[in-house]
Design an enzyme around this catalytic site. Structure first.
Site, mmCIF file in Angstrom:
data_model
loop_
_atom_site.group_PDB
_atom_site.id
_atom_site.type_symbol
_atom_site.label_atom_id
_atom_site.label_comp_id
_atom_site.label_asym_id
_atom_site.label_seq_id
_atom_site.Cartn_x
_atom_site.Cartn_y
_atom_site.Cartn_z
ATOM 1 N N TYR A 104 -24.424 34.678 -25.955
ATOM 2 C CA TYR A 104 -24.017 34.552 -24.548
ATOM 3 C C TYR A 104 -25.155 33.941 -23.725
ATOM 4 C CZ TYR A 104 -22.394 36.000 -19.878
ATOM 5 O OH TYR A 104 -21.990 36.018 -18.564
HETATM 6 N N1 LIG Z 1 -19.001 40.043 -14.786
HETATM 7 C C1 LIG Z 1 -20.266 39.736 -14.809
HETATM 8 O O1 LIG Z 1 -21.150 40.608 -14.686
HETATM 9 C C2 LIG Z 1 -20.701 38.293 -14.933
HETATM 10 C C3 LIG Z 1 -22.044 37.987 -14.659
HETATM 11 C C4 LIG Z 1 -22.456 36.691 -14.800
HETATM 12 C C5 LIG Z 1 -21.583 35.690 -15.148
HETATM 13 N N2 LIG Z 1 -20.281 36.024 -15.412
HETATM 14 C C6 LIG Z 1 -19.385 34.927 -15.811
HETATM 15 O O2 LIG Z 1 -18.233 34.920 -14.997
HETATM 16 C C7 LIG Z 1 -17.174 34.275 -15.687
HETATM 17 C C8 LIG Z 1 -15.910 35.087 -15.484
HETATM 18 O O3 LIG Z 1 -16.070 36.334 -16.107
HETATM 19 P P1 LIG Z 1 -15.565 37.713 -15.462
HETATM 20 O O4 LIG Z 1 -16.757 38.560 -15.256
HETATM 21 O O5 LIG Z 1 -14.645 37.458 -14.341
HETATM 22 O O6 LIG Z 1 -14.828 38.331 -16.744
HETATM 23 P P2 LIG Z 1 -13.288 38.660 -17.049
HETATM 24 O O7 LIG Z 1 -12.747 39.556 -16.004
HETATM 25 O O8 LIG Z 1 -13.293 39.134 -18.464
HETATM 26 O O9 LIG Z 1 -12.589 37.242 -16.959
HETATM 27 C C9 LIG Z 1 -12.773 36.253 -17.945
HETATM 28 C C10 LIG Z 1 -11.701 35.200 -17.767
HETATM 29 O O10 LIG Z 1 -11.896 34.168 -18.748
HETATM 30 C C11 LIG Z 1 -10.653 33.911 -19.376
HETATM 31 N N3 LIG Z 1 -10.834 33.460 -20.749
HETATM 32 C C12 LIG Z 1 -11.660 33.965 -21.700
HETATM 33 N N4 LIG Z 1 -11.526 33.291 -22.849
HETATM 34 C C13 LIG Z 1 -10.595 32.326 -22.623
HETATM 35 C C14 LIG Z 1 -10.011 31.322 -23.439
HETATM 36 N N5 LIG Z 1 -10.361 31.148 -24.722
HETATM 37 N N6 LIG Z 1 -9.079 30.515 -22.880
HETATM 38 C C15 LIG Z 1 -8.702 30.670 -21.588
HETATM 39 N N7 LIG Z 1 -9.223 31.608 -20.771
HETATM 40 C C16 LIG Z 1 -10.157 32.431 -21.288
HETATM 41 C C17 LIG Z 1 -9.897 35.254 -19.327
HETATM 42 O O11 LIG Z 1 -8.504 34.985 -19.328
HETATM 43 P P3 LIG Z 1 -7.461 35.570 -20.405
HETATM 44 O O12 LIG Z 1 -7.928 36.915 -20.797
HETATM 45 O O13 LIG Z 1 -6.174 35.529 -19.669
HETATM 46 O O14 LIG Z 1 -7.527 34.569 -21.485
HETATM 47 C C18 LIG Z 1 -10.310 35.773 -17.953
HETATM 48 O O15 LIG Z 1 -9.470 35.252 -16.949
HETATM 49 C C19 LIG Z 1 -17.623 34.149 -17.144
HETATM 50 O O16 LIG Z 1 -18.009 32.823 -17.411
HETATM 51 C C20 LIG Z 1 -18.827 35.075 -17.223
HETATM 52 O O17 LIG Z 1 -19.752 34.686 -18.199
HETATM 53 C C21 LIG Z 1 -19.821 37.301 -15.301
#
Ligand SMILES: NC(=O)c1ccc[n+]([C@@H]2O[C@H](COP(=O)([O-])OP(=O)(O)OC[C@H]3O[C@@H](n4cnc5c(N)ncnc54)[C@H](OP(=O)(O)O)[C@@H]3O)[C@@H](O)[C@H]2O)c1
Length: 253
Positions: free
Chosen positions: A154
């Site tokens: 990651y």
């Molecule tokens: N939460 C944190 O603390 C944090 C911190 C830093 C950065 N981020 C970044 O923020 C972004 C969003 O993450 P989040 O925290 O909102 O997590 P999340 O709630 O798990 O959302 C992740 C999203 O990505 C989609 N996704 C994952 N794999 C996919 C695939 N193969 N094809 C299409 N869609 C896919 C999921 O959709 P489906 O399940 O419907 O496929 C979901 O809508 C990510 O890039 C993550 O690295 C998060």
């Protein structure tokens, strides 16, 4: 309205930061193409967007790790709306472990989702973004620059994404297309749900993470959405190639 008549693709719009961004932009009259694998969640967020002011978003059920699906995302969006103004590469997954205890399967899943798909989707979106003089916002993470032992694949996927952001920003600047990333610290979403911790362990983990944040509060999804919206808007007309940190001060330590 800031995004009136602007066509925006948001990947990972079915949950967390992507869903918050969809709702935020729909209130500013954006025309949205929402992408995710979970059709029910996608439809639920689309309905929320529709009710909360904007028009009905286009939903595209697609796995961004599949080339055919990535092609379909751009094709369906442009066919439906006639153009593309903003690409938000938000979808991402985390995989746990370091060199001693992860697997090549974890590496492949994480790198394909977090980097390869972004590369591919961006390539296909760029001709349309050049036409509209649009922009790209990539959702990275503070893990891109802050070494940690928990999730090696990651961390390096996000380091690659930051450099991708800067290189593509330089390449596309002469075309009038801006490219930036936002780099959040911990945000309470579904991201950590699949890392193998029980509910209690997860709660303890979150408590520790938040306790270590100088501002002593988690970053909220709607705060991240507002930063994405700012970078995607004309207010950020002179900003390109930047990685914007939003982490409650964690990077200061
Ligand atoms: N939460 C944190 O603390 C944090 C911190 C830093 C950065 N981020 C970044 O923020 C972004 C969003 O993450 P989040 O925290 O909102 O997590 P999340 O709630 O798990 O959302 C992740 C999203 O990505 C989609 N996704 C994952 N794999 C996919 C695939 N193969 N094809 C299409 N869609 C896919 C999921 O959709 P489906 O399940 O419907 O496929 C979901 O809508 C990510 O890039 C993550 O690295 C998060």
């Amino acid at each position: 309205m800031e995004f009136n008549e602007k066509v925006v693709i948001i990947t990972g719009a079915s949950s967390g930061i992507g869903a918050a961004t969809a709702i935020h932009l729909s209130k500013q009259s954006a025309k949205l193409a929402l992408v995710g694998r979970n059709e029910n969640n996608l439809k639920r967020i689309a309905l929320y967007c529709e009710k909360s002011k904007g028009e009905k978003p286009l939903t595209i059920t697609a796995d961004i790790t599949e080339d055919e699906s990535v092609e379909r995302i751009v094709k369906e969006t442009v066919e439906y709306f006639g153009k593309l103004d903003v690409l938000i590469n938000n979808a991402g997954v985390i995989g746990m472990g370091g060199v001693k205890n992860s697997s090549m399967e974890t590496y492949d899943t994480v790198m394909t989702t977090n980097m390869r798909s972004v590369y591919h989707l961006t390539m296909l979106a760029v001709p349309h973004l050049i036409q509209s003089k649009g922009c790209i916002v990539n959702v990275s993470c503070i893990a891109s620059t802050k070494p940690s032992t928990m999730a090696l694949a990651y961390n390096i996927s996000k380091a690659a994404l930051d450099h991708f952001t800067k290189c593509v920003a330089l390449e596309l600047a002469p075309d009038g297309v801006r490219v930036n990333s936002i780099n959040p610290g911990f945000v309470k979403t579904n991201l950590l749900k699949g890392i193998g911790l029980s509910e209690d362990q997860l709660e303890l983990f979150v408590k520790n993470v938040v306790g270590n944040m100088p501002l002593k509060k988690p970053v909220e999804g709607n705060e991240v959405a507002a930063l994405i919206a700012f970078l995607a808007s004309d207010k950020a007309a002179s900003i390109t190639g930047s990685n914007y940190v939003i982490d409650g001060g964690v990077s200061l330590r």
